[in-house]
Design an enzyme around this catalytic site. Structure first.
Site, PDB file in Angstrom:
ATOM      1  CE  LYS A 285      -4.421   1.124   2.088  1.00 60.10           C
ATOM      2  NZ  LYS A 285      -5.395   0.896   3.545  1.00 60.10           N
ATOM      3  CD  GLU A 371     -19.090  -3.189   9.328  1.00 59.23           C
ATOM      4  OE1 GLU A 371     -18.301  -2.438   8.812  1.00 59.23           O
ATOM      5  OE2 GLU A 371     -19.134  -4.134   8.693  1.00 59.23           O
ATOM      6  NE  ARG A 399     -20.127  -3.552   6.006  1.00 54.94           N
ATOM      7  CZ  ARG A 399     -19.699  -4.151   4.964  1.00 54.94           C
ATOM      8  NH1 ARG A 399     -19.953  -3.207   3.754  1.00 54.94           N
ATOM      9  NH2 ARG A 399     -19.016  -5.281   4.888  1.00 54.94           N
TER      10      ARG A 399
END
Length: 639
Positions: A285, A371, A399
């Protein structure tokens, strides 16, 4: 127009141009594309690190597959900047995340190269399987390719899709972009598992070489060679990778920044695949930009910055953010009460619970992008007698809604929901708006729902939630800086279901819930300059409502206006239900409910978004005038 720094990228008007280039030229395109992403995001801000990590992958996929006929689905979608540059949007890339500009995520209405919009994680494999079925049922679509990160694949929905796709056995490509770094370090067994695969890279290369050799042998010899290799490597029957067990052909890990590996592997997979294939690609990243690579979050979300030094533009010092006020208030409460715990879903710093983690690390649980699990996990802790605070953005709590209903509300468990990013959030646009939490929580029996009008109120609401043990309780607050009010030394426990009156008037009552209170005060100031007498009340609670306050406001004023930073069906609807039930609407009361309109609000600055929504101080004042039947007066101010 060509640019001296990007001569090869200038030859790419769309992916079809990539397919005419040789591999060496494609590698140069990737280098120039990285520079272009850094340059653009330095001007706009945005998700830099994730986009830099997939530069080579973006070039390779579009060079090998026949997009847009083949459907490329990015997960989460925040790493799509290189993809957008390659797919005819380079001339608009510097409008990224701005009003009227390109979305920071994939978006179906923006381009035929964005077949599926994504801004919440872990949806790509499910969608790709849908496209694969469409193809097999005769729809005009080619292959489906899902690119999903190691953080996103930790969510349950991704497993569900992998399991179903493996069972279906349809031709499908899943590219696992493993950068070992999601927003927070990815947690859990999946991250450890991928790291172990990564560490065994030489073995993986040997395996692929061995399989290639075996494939060339006649069938009886091939089976014998495979058994021999399994005995040598210990890879006995049933111990393939998890992905193989789920029914995928597993390829990798391969270096996602080496075009010499990416291109041949993708071409081979495309040429040979008959069923679902998982290609495990390892990336870094922030690759190629040292300030991002060396940053703790790898440049996940950045402000405008200097493209040479990476120094981000600093905003002027302002009031503390609501997020930091919540984190500090929670930590103060936790210092006095050892039963207070915090749960977050891959966003410890985004939600402020990192402040608690720094002091009491054993009492903060980052469950990853999960979640549903996080909410039920908190419910289990509450059932055990602990006091869990579940800190999840409004848009992400959606969610876990079934778990909020079934595992928390139905059982009356005292889970505390800290709902950050309530209301409109700016550059992330409609996908991240906290528009619906009031509506989806207020209809749940036994729930207490609060909204903070400023950061001092937020401190009181943290204390109120900590003290509330008789059922679930939620408090919502916006993104960004507070109003600058003085913070209390310690939060007071508010009386449940009681609001407050800030000023008394006689003509109209403005009943505000949450952080739009300052806009209501400003509107009242404009109206008073025109001779209108205004009462301002802060409801504090959307549920239970302060019925006494609401009926008093209804009886004593010609008009009542409710104001909230949420969709229809929330606080205003609760007030209307209550007034109707009490018969207060039978006497000719003029009432208006000001909410977000029944449409999604596109990205812009928060102020512009609220203007689009019709919720500015001017809109509030106009609503009052119209309700009272007044003409707008032009007030002359003389020096």
């Amino acid at each position: 127009m060509t640019h001296p720094d990007t001569p090869h990228l200038d030859r790419v008007a769309g992916p079809a141009d990539l397919r005419q280039m040789d591999d060496r030229t494609l590698a140069r395109v990737a280098d120039e594309l990285r520079s272009e992403v850094i340059s653009a995001v330095s001007e706009t801000g945005g998700h830099l690190g994730s986009s830099l990590g997939v530069v080579e992958l973006s070039v390779a996929i579009h060079a090998v597959f026949n997009t847009p006929m083949d459907k490329l689905i990015w997960d989460v979608g925040h790493q799509c900047y290189p993809h957008k540059i390659l797919t005819g949007r380079r001339d608009r890339i510097r409008t990224l995340r701005q009003k009227g500009g390109l979305s920071g995520f994939t978006k179906r209405s923006e381009s035929q190269f964005d077949p599926f919009g994504a801004a919440h994680s872990s949806t790509s494999i499910s969608a790709a399987l849908g496209f694969a079925v469409g193809r097999d049922m005769g729809q005009p679509t080619g292959d489906a390719i899902a690119v999903i990160g190691d953080g996103s694949i930790s969510a349950g929905m991704a497993y569900e899709a992998l399991n179903n796709a493996g069972h279906e056995g349809r031709r499908l490509f899943v590219i696992l972009n493993d950068n070992e770094m999601s927003i927070a370090p990815p947690v859990g067994a999946m991250s450890t598992y991928l790291s172990r695969l990564y560490a065994n890279e030489p073995l993986a290369k040997m395996k692929s070489l061995a399989e290639g050799f075996e494939a060339a042998l006649p069938q009886p010899m091939r089976d014998g060679a495979k058994r021999a290799r399994q005995l040598v490597t210990g890879a006995i029957q049933g111990s393939g990778t998890l992905f193989e067990e789920l029914g995928f052909e597993y390829i990798g890990p391969i270096n996602g920044h080496d075009m010499g590996q990416l291109l041949p592997v993708l071409r081979a997979a495309r040429a040979r695949a008959t069923g679902p294939v998982l290609i495990h690609v390892c990336t870094v990243k922030g690759k190629g930009f040292a300030p991002a690579e060396n940053s703790s979050d790898r440049g996940h979300g950045v402000a405008k910055f200097d493209p040479v030094t990476g120094q981000q533009a600093k905003s002027k010092p302002n009031a503390p953010s609501y997020t930091s006020v919540f984190g500090q208030a929670l930590t103060d409460e936790a210092a006095r009460d050892p039963s207070i715990m915090a749960v977050t879903a891959a966003m410890p710093s985004g939600t402020g619970v990192n402040i608690l983690a720094d002091r009491f690390p054993a009492r903060v649980f980052d469950v990853g992008i999960a979640e549903q699990h996080g909410v039920t996990f908190a419910a289990g802790m509450a059932a055990s007698g602990l006091k869990p605070f579940c800190a999840i953005y409004s848009t992400f709590l959606q969610r876990g809604y079934d778990q909020v209903v079934h595992d928390v509300a139905l059982q009356g468990l005292p889970v505390r929901f800290a709902i950050d990013r309530a209301g409109l959030v700016g550059a992330d646009g409609a996908t991240h708006a906290g528009a619906f939490d009031l509506a989806y929580l207020c209809n749940l029996p036994g729930f207490t729902v609060m909204a903070a009008s400023d950061e001092a109120e937020l401190v009181h609401m943290v204390a109120t939630a900590a003290a509330h043990d008789s059922g679930p309780i939620a408090f919502r607050y916006p993104r960004g800086s507070g109003t600058g009010v003085a913070l209390p030394e310690r939060g007071e426990v508010l009386e449940i279901g009681k609001g407050r009156v800030l000023q008394e008037g006689s003509d109209v009552a403005i009943l505000s819930l949450g952080a739009h209170l300052d806009e209501c005060k400003a509107a009242a100031g404009m109206l008073e300059a025109e001779g209108v007498s205004v009462t301002i009340a802060d409801a504090r609670f959307a549920k239970p409502l302060d019925t006494d306050l609401i009926l008093r406001l209804a009886r004593r004023h010609k008009a009542l206006i409710t104001v909230e930073q949420g969709a229809r069906g929330g606080f205003g609807a609760m007030v209307l239900h209550e007034l109707a039930a009490q018969g207060a609407l039978d006497m000719g009361l003029c009432i208006r409910t000001m909410t977000l309109p029944d449409r999604f609000i596109e990205q812009a600055s928060p102020d512009d978004m609220y203007a689009d929504a019709g919720l500015t101080r001017l809109d509030i004042a106009d609503t009052v005038r119209q309700t009272l039947g007044l003409e707008r007066k032009v007030v002359q101010f003389r020096p």
